[in-house]
Every structure is written in C-alpha cells, then in structure tokens.
Motif scaffolding. Sequence first.
Motif, mmCIF file in Angstrom:
data_model
loop_
_atom_site.group_PDB
_atom_site.id
_atom_site.type_symbol
_atom_site.label_atom_id
_atom_site.label_comp_id
_atom_site.label_asym_id
_atom_site.label_seq_id
_atom_site.Cartn_x
_atom_site.Cartn_y
_atom_site.Cartn_z
ATOM 1 N N LEU A 104 42.641 25.888 92.198
ATOM 2 C CA LEU A 104 42.074 26.483 90.987
ATOM 3 C C LEU A 104 42.940 27.632 90.480
ATOM 4 C CD1 LEU A 104 38.242 26.439 91.749
ATOM 5 C CD2 LEU A 104 39.584 24.831 90.396
ATOM 6 N N SER A 105 43.513 28.402 91.398
ATOM 7 C CA SER A 105 44.351 29.534 90.968
ATOM 8 C C SER A 105 45.658 29.059 90.347
ATOM 9 C CB SER A 105 44.633 30.459 92.156
ATOM 10 O OG SER A 105 45.426 29.809 93.127
ATOM 11 N N THR A 128 28.755 24.887 101.078
ATOM 12 C CA THR A 128 28.537 25.014 99.635
ATOM 13 C C THR A 128 29.685 25.811 99.033
ATOM 14 O OG1 THR A 128 26.119 24.982 99.867
ATOM 15 C CG2 THR A 128 27.021 25.907 97.827
ATOM 16 N N ILE A 129 30.278 25.246 97.992
ATOM 17 C CA ILE A 129 31.326 25.948 97.249
ATOM 18 C C ILE A 129 30.684 26.572 96.019
ATOM 19 C CG2 ILE A 129 33.424 25.708 95.860
ATOM 20 C CD1 ILE A 129 34.049 25.455 98.746
ATOM 21 N N TYR A 130 30.746 27.890 95.928
ATOM 22 C CA TYR A 130 30.200 28.599 94.782
ATOM 23 C C TYR A 130 31.338 28.939 93.828
ATOM 24 C CZ TYR A 130 26.009 29.221 97.634
ATOM 25 O OH TYR A 130 24.894 28.999 98.397
ATOM 26 N N ILE A 131 31.179 28.532 92.574
ATOM 27 C CA ILE A 131 32.211 28.812 91.566
ATOM 28 C C ILE A 131 31.552 29.551 90.400
ATOM 29 C CG2 ILE A 131 33.946 27.857 90.008
ATOM 30 C CD1 ILE A 131 34.109 25.415 91.804
ATOM 31 N N LYS A 139 31.414 19.661 80.470
ATOM 32 C CA LYS A 139 32.736 19.083 80.759
ATOM 33 C C LYS A 139 33.427 19.857 81.876
ATOM 34 C CE LYS A 139 37.177 18.019 78.512
ATOM 35 N NZ LYS A 139 38.005 18.930 79.345
ATOM 36 N N GLN A 140 33.362 21.164 81.791
ATOM 37 C CA GLN A 140 33.988 22.012 82.802
ATOM 38 C C GLN A 140 33.324 21.821 84.166
ATOM 39 O OE1 GLN A 140 33.269 26.361 82.742
ATOM 40 N NE2 GLN A 140 35.498 26.565 82.450
ATOM 41 N N GLU A 141 32.002 21.720 84.186
ATOM 42 C CA GLU A 141 31.285 21.516 85.448
ATOM 43 C C GLU A 141 31.715 20.216 86.111
ATOM 44 O OE1 GLU A 141 27.089 22.637 85.994
ATOM 45 O OE2 GLU A 141 27.078 23.016 83.832
ATOM 46 N N ARG A 142 31.815 19.160 85.319
ATOM 47 C CA ARG A 142 32.219 17.861 85.875
ATOM 48 C C ARG A 142 33.638 17.929 86.443
ATOM 49 N NH1 ARG A 142 29.541 15.975 81.171
ATOM 50 N NH2 ARG A 142 31.550 15.709 80.096
ATOM 51 N N GLU A 143 34.521 18.608 85.731
ATOM 52 C CA GLU A 143 35.911 18.718 86.193
ATOM 53 C C GLU A 143 35.998 19.507 87.496
ATOM 54 O OE1 GLU A 143 37.963 20.506 82.952
ATOM 55 O OE2 GLU A 143 38.325 18.606 81.914
ATOM 56 N N LEU A 144 35.270 20.614 87.570
ATOM 57 C CA LEU A 144 35.294 21.438 88.775
ATOM 58 C C LEU A 144 34.688 20.697 89.971
ATOM 59 C CD1 LEU A 144 34.311 24.894 87.257
ATOM 60 C CD2 LEU A 144 36.510 24.295 88.273
ATOM 61 N N LYS A 146 34.638 17.514 90.415
ATOM 62 C CA LYS A 146 35.577 16.460 90.809
ATOM 63 C C LYS A 146 36.726 17.030 91.639
ATOM 64 C CE LYS A 146 38.236 12.518 89.069
ATOM 65 N NZ LYS A 146 39.335 12.732 90.045
ATOM 66 N N ILE A 147 37.248 18.179 91.220
ATOM 67 C CA ILE A 147 38.338 18.813 91.966
ATOM 68 C C ILE A 147 37.899 19.114 93.397
ATOM 69 C CG2 ILE A 147 39.710 20.927 92.169
ATOM 70 C CD1 ILE A 147 39.820 21.007 89.104
ATOM 71 N N VAL A 148 36.726 19.726 93.525
ATOM 72 C CA VAL A 148 36.223 20.098 94.852
ATOM 73 C C VAL A 148 35.950 18.866 95.706
ATOM 74 C CG1 VAL A 148 34.321 21.188 96.113
ATOM 75 C CG2 VAL A 148 35.244 22.277 94.049
ATOM 76 N N ASN A 149 35.283 17.869 95.136
ATOM 77 C CA ASN A 149 34.931 16.671 95.906
ATOM 78 C C ASN A 149 36.162 15.860 96.312
ATOM 79 O OD1 ASN A 149 32.084 16.978 96.017
ATOM 80 N ND2 ASN A 149 31.917 16.302 93.892
#
Length: 348
Positions: A104-105, A128-131, A139-144, A146-149
């Motif tokens: 993410l960084s 649990t990953i807290y962002i 859209k942003q939630e889905r992208e984040l 997906k990245i984590v999963n």
Amino acid sequence: MNDYFSNNVKKEVDKIKIPEEKLERVIESAVIKGKKNPVRKVIYCSCAAVILFALFISSAFVSPTMAKIVNKVPYLNQIIKSMNETEERKVRLQDFFAKVSNTLSENEEYNGKVDVSMSGFFASDAPTIYIQVENKNNKQERELEKIVNDIAKSYKIRDVKVDIQERHIERHVMSEEDKKIQEVMETAQDTLTQKGYKTSVIQFDSKTNTLSIEVKSGNTNQHFDQIKKNIEELVSQKQLSYKIEIKKKSESKIRDMNWHPIFTSVMDESHKQFKEVIGFAYSFHPKPLEIILKTSLSNGEVKKAQAIEEYARQVIEIKRKELAVEKIPYKIIIRDKKHKEIYIKSYE
C-alpha cells in the motif's frame, strides 16, 4: 484427561539439556501497527520447539525409562508439534502484514493516504486488517480488500478479515533531525546487538533531549561506560547534542521478559486446543505468580476447567525448559464467563 506431567515425566523432561546457542527465534506480538516511516524493530528471543522435540525423542531411544514415559504421554508430542506450528504461523503473519503495509505504501494511489494495522489476540485465529482511509468509496473498498486477500492467499493465511474505516489521516513528514534520531537509534541497537545485548530497549525523550538505553545487568560499570562512549561518538557523528543515559534492567523486568514467551505460548496453545479459552492475564504480585485463563465456561463445568489447567501446565513446563527459565512457584487459575474462579492448582 490424565495429569501428563506427573513427577516422573517432569523429572525426565528436566534432564533434557538444550544448547543455549540454538535457542533463538524471532517472534512477534499480537497487534502490529503499520508505519509510513521506517519501522523500529523490536526483537524478542524465543526458541524453536522442534529442538526440544528432537532432543526428547532422541532421549527416548537412549533411555528405557524415557521410552516408557513417551508411551504414557500420548499428547506430549502433539503439543510440541502444535507449538512449533504456532511459531511458524506467527512468522507468516508478520511477513504477511509487512507485505500488505509495503504494498500500500508503494502504491501511488494509497501512499500517505491510508493507515494500516493488524490485530489478532490469538495466533490461531484469523487476523483482521484495519485500513483507515479518507473519503472511502465502494470501488476503493473492493480494491483494498482484493489487495489484502491476494496477499493473504500467497502466504496461505485463510479467512482474513478486512475492516475499512473512514477517518482523517494525519500526514507526518519526518524532519531531518527526526531522521537522524531514528538512524542513531537503529545504529545504536545494532551496536548493542554486536556486543551481545539482543533485547536492549532504546528510547528518546524529546523534552530532555535524552537517548535512554536499557540493558540487562550483570556487567561491570567499566563495560557500561564503554557502551555509553560508543553511543556518544555515534551521536556526535550525526551532529546531535543529546544526553546518553545507560540503565540496567531491573530483576523484575528481566523476569517478565524471560516469562513473556511462556505466557504467549500458554495463551495461544490453550485457545487452540480449547476454544472456551477467550482471555489471558498474569500477575507476579503478590507471590506466587498467577497465570489466569479466562473462559466462556459456566460455573459448574469444573472437569473442562481441570482439563484446560492440565493442558496449560504441560505447555508451561515445555516452554520453560526450552528457554531454560528458572523454576518459580506459580498457580494456574481458570475463570468462568462471569470472571469467577472455578479451578485453581498450585505448583512449587
């Protein structure tokens, strides 16, 4: 469940000698916080349970008495195997979180715009990953997520939960002096590590401009003076005018540090074996040491409480022997869902 650590078992286990130089492994704590700046490292010394496992089995082939005990302790090998798997999972969780944070960084869209942390009280549970983001959208939630999963899948970590929250993100830009301080602290830690201080604590007090270093006692004042001189030279090279303070760890802090990996093993292994275990606490005061397991049991479930206590006792003795931690009196307390004590057993 039988008391697998009868006097005979304990005597034989206590005979096992483990080379100290082999007993090192890095473990991580239950809650990790992501940083946009370089992360200061905290190192805990633990040991690989597999070493004790191998030594225990080899002793069984040499000693007929030990062989008999192995047969009488059917769950001992499983416990050691489970403890080793837990340590491996902790390493994977740590690497997984580091990968999420770095990914993410390094992403232009999210760099400096998200704050990431991970929590999981018990190592065996799904983390649990807290962002935290500003002005989140679907859209942003889905992208984040997906990245984590995707990263979780690559580390073979299942059922990861992603909690995305909207919040103002404070953007902290490190000053040149802050960068120097961090570099000094990291270099000081490396210097201390080279001199054998693997669990030293370094802190900086901006109010007094003091760099405080806490190390384990046991060395001469001359040795501490030399450490101080080395760090002062390091600070001077960075053109910083800071006071250097060397402190010796108190005996109580050393004791807490020695028992910390034992406590985490008891907490993790007890919960893994008994899902009724939902919390953990300990207290050195007043004596003896109290090891408290909080459960979801009802007041009348004494047999299950006894089984949990016996299992926890085994984990304590295995881990204590691994780390060569001095034996002290303690008692294990099992509490029910109303926080009442339903089973207590003391050990000298």
